[in-house]
Design an enzyme around this catalytic site. Structure first.
Site, short mmCIF file in Angstrom:
data_model
loop_
_atom_site.label_atom_id
_atom_site.label_comp_id
_atom_site.label_asym_id
_atom_site.label_seq_id
_atom_site.Cartn_x
_atom_site.Cartn_y
_atom_site.Cartn_z
CG HIS A 120 -2.02 -1.06 1.09
ND1 HIS A 120 -2.75 -1.54 2.16
CD2 HIS A 120 -2.50 -1.75 0.01
CE1 HIS A 120 -3.61 -2.47 1.74
NE2 HIS A 120 -3.46 -2.62 0.46
CB THR A 189 -3.33 -8.49 8.16
OG1 THR A 189 -4.35 -8.01 7.27
CG2 THR A 189 -3.03 -9.93 7.85
CB SER A 190 -8.54 -7.32 9.98
OG SER A 190 -8.43 -6.42 8.89
P1 OAD Z 1 -6.42 -3.87 10.52
O1 OAD Z 1 -6.43 -2.71 11.44
O2 OAD Z 1 -7.61 -4.11 9.68
O3 OAD Z 1 -6.17 -5.21 11.35
C1 OAD Z 1 -5.22 -5.27 12.37
C2 OAD Z 1 -5.25 -6.65 12.96
O4 OAD Z 1 -4.17 -6.76 13.87
C3 OAD Z 1 -6.54 -6.97 13.72
O5 OAD Z 1 -6.98 -8.26 13.35
C4 OAD Z 1 -6.10 -6.91 15.18
O6 OAD Z 1 -6.81 -7.83 16.00
C5 OAD Z 1 -4.65 -7.32 15.08
N1 OAD Z 1 -3.79 -6.81 16.16
C6 OAD Z 1 -3.92 -5.70 16.91
N2 OAD Z 1 -2.90 -5.56 17.76
C7 OAD Z 1 -2.08 -6.61 17.54
C8 OAD Z 1 -0.84 -7.05 18.13
N3 OAD Z 1 -0.22 -6.35 19.09
N4 OAD Z 1 -0.30 -8.19 17.64
C9 OAD Z 1 -0.90 -8.91 16.67
N5 OAD Z 1 -2.06 -8.55 16.09
C10 OAD Z 1 -2.64 -7.43 16.52
O7 OAD Z 1 -5.09 -3.72 9.66
P2 OAD Z 1 -4.78 -4.31 8.21
O8 OAD Z 1 -5.25 -5.69 8.07
O9 OAD Z 1 -3.34 -4.02 7.97
O10 OAD Z 1 -5.48 0.14 3.74
O11 OAD Z 1 -5.64 -3.35 7.30
C11 OAD Z 1 -5.57 -3.53 5.92
C12 OAD Z 1 -5.74 -2.22 5.23
O12 OAD Z 1 -6.95 -1.58 5.66
C13 OAD Z 1 -4.69 -1.18 5.54
O13 OAD Z 1 -3.50 -1.35 4.81
C14 OAD Z 1 -5.38 0.10 5.17
C15 OAD Z 1 -6.68 -0.18 5.86
O14 OAD Z 1 -7.78 0.53 5.43
C16 OAD Z 1 -5.67 1.28 3.07
O15 OAD Z 1 -5.78 2.35 3.66
C17 OAD Z 1 -5.73 1.14 1.59
#
Ligand code: OAD
Length: 248
Positions: A120, A189-190
């Site tokens: 991204h 990642t979610s």
């Molecule tokens: P998310 O915020 O959707 O997901 C984060 C995940 O990490 C969740 O499942 C949490 O439970 C988990 N989490 C939180 N704290 C944690 C920790 N200390 N250790 C392990 N896991 C933990 O983030 P992404 O999946 O990266 O895109 O989101 C994907 C995309 O959505 C991003 O790149 C962004 C966003 O909108 C754009 O803006 C295009």
């Protein structure tokens, strides 16, 4: 849990090609809030109103004011945590090929990883909508929003907003890695935003083992991933690295 740590360490040391897919959760322990889940940014603001390219083009001042400026501030203060450092050690040990990250914070490179696909984009660099000139986040004058280039054009981060294409090279290289790895670590990642979330599916279809490290279950859990290790990525990586470095 201990059994899953041991299985993961064993899988890493036995695999020929390990690829990691990371998301916002890996940077939470570095002080950068995630998008979804507890304390997630999208709980407070609507992504379509702040993270879509149409929203940026319509009102760049608003997007700079609420999303970009604050994100840059978080990134400036952040340092790699034990999960980033664990992945960097794995690369140095020859046990990790590439990280595909959805994060724009540059923390994998700061930790020492050399092969990182910024799916991204990143916020380290910004460019002018008019002349295309690039400038680092640190050099930007934020006294007036949206910040402008010396040519007068509006600056934007070198990231992928919703509604924009993933760079073709990033997409094709990530797909190839997913098709050819034998272990994919899916960290923080979610797994909701595609095409990034498709990579574990591709890995699985090509018979790779898929291990999730996350605070909570995702759409991959029990369907695509072999198992999930539930907890904070930093703690889990410390335990995996302990297991690996003490000889599995
Ligand atoms: P998310 O915020 O959707 O997901 C984060 C995940 O990490 C969740 O499942 C949490 O439970 C988990 N989490 C939180 N704290 C944690 C920790 N200390 N250790 C392990 N896991 C933990 O983030 P992404 O999946 O990266 O895109 O989101 C994907 C995309 O959505 C991003 O790149 C962004 C966003 O909108 C754009 O803006 C295009």
């Amino acid at each position: 849990m201990e059994d899953l740590i041991k299985r993961t360490a064993k899988a890493i040391s036995g695999a020929k090609k390990v690829v990691a897919l990371t998301g916002a959760g890996i940077s939470v322990e570095s002080g950068i809030p995630p998008f979804r889940g507890k304390g997630g940014l999208w709980e407070k603001i609507d992504p379509m109103e702040y993270a879509h390219i149409d929203a940026f083009m319509k009102d760049p001042k608003k997007v700079w004011d609420v999303l970009i400026r604050e994100t840059n501030e978080f990134i400036e203060k952040a340092a790699p945590n034990d999960a980033h450092l664990g992945l960097a050690r794995l690369e140095k040990m020859g046990m990790l090929k590439t990280i595909i990250t959805q994060n724009i914070d540059g923390l994998h490179q700061a930790a020492g990883n050399l092969d990182v696909i910024e799916f991204h984009g990143n916020f380290a660099w910004h460019y002018c909508l008019d002349c295309g000139e690039k400038i680092t986040a640190k050099e930007i004058d934020l006294s007036e929003l949206p910040p402008r280039c010396h040519c007068g054009g509006i600056l934007r981060p070198d990231c992928v907003f919703f509604g924009e294409m993933i760079l073709p090279d990033h997409l094709s290289r990530s797909r190839h890695l997913a098709e050819t790895c034998d272990l994919m670590l899916v960290v923080g990642t979610s797994a909701i935003v595609h095409p990034a979330a498709t990579m574990p599916l591709i890995a699985r279809e090509n018979n790779a083992m898929v291990v999730e490290i996350n605070m909570e279950a995702t759409p991959l859990t029990g369907v695509v991933s072999d198992f999930i290790i539930t907890g904070k990525a930093g703690d889990i990586f410390n335990r995996i690295m302990d297991e690996l470095e003490n000889g599995v």
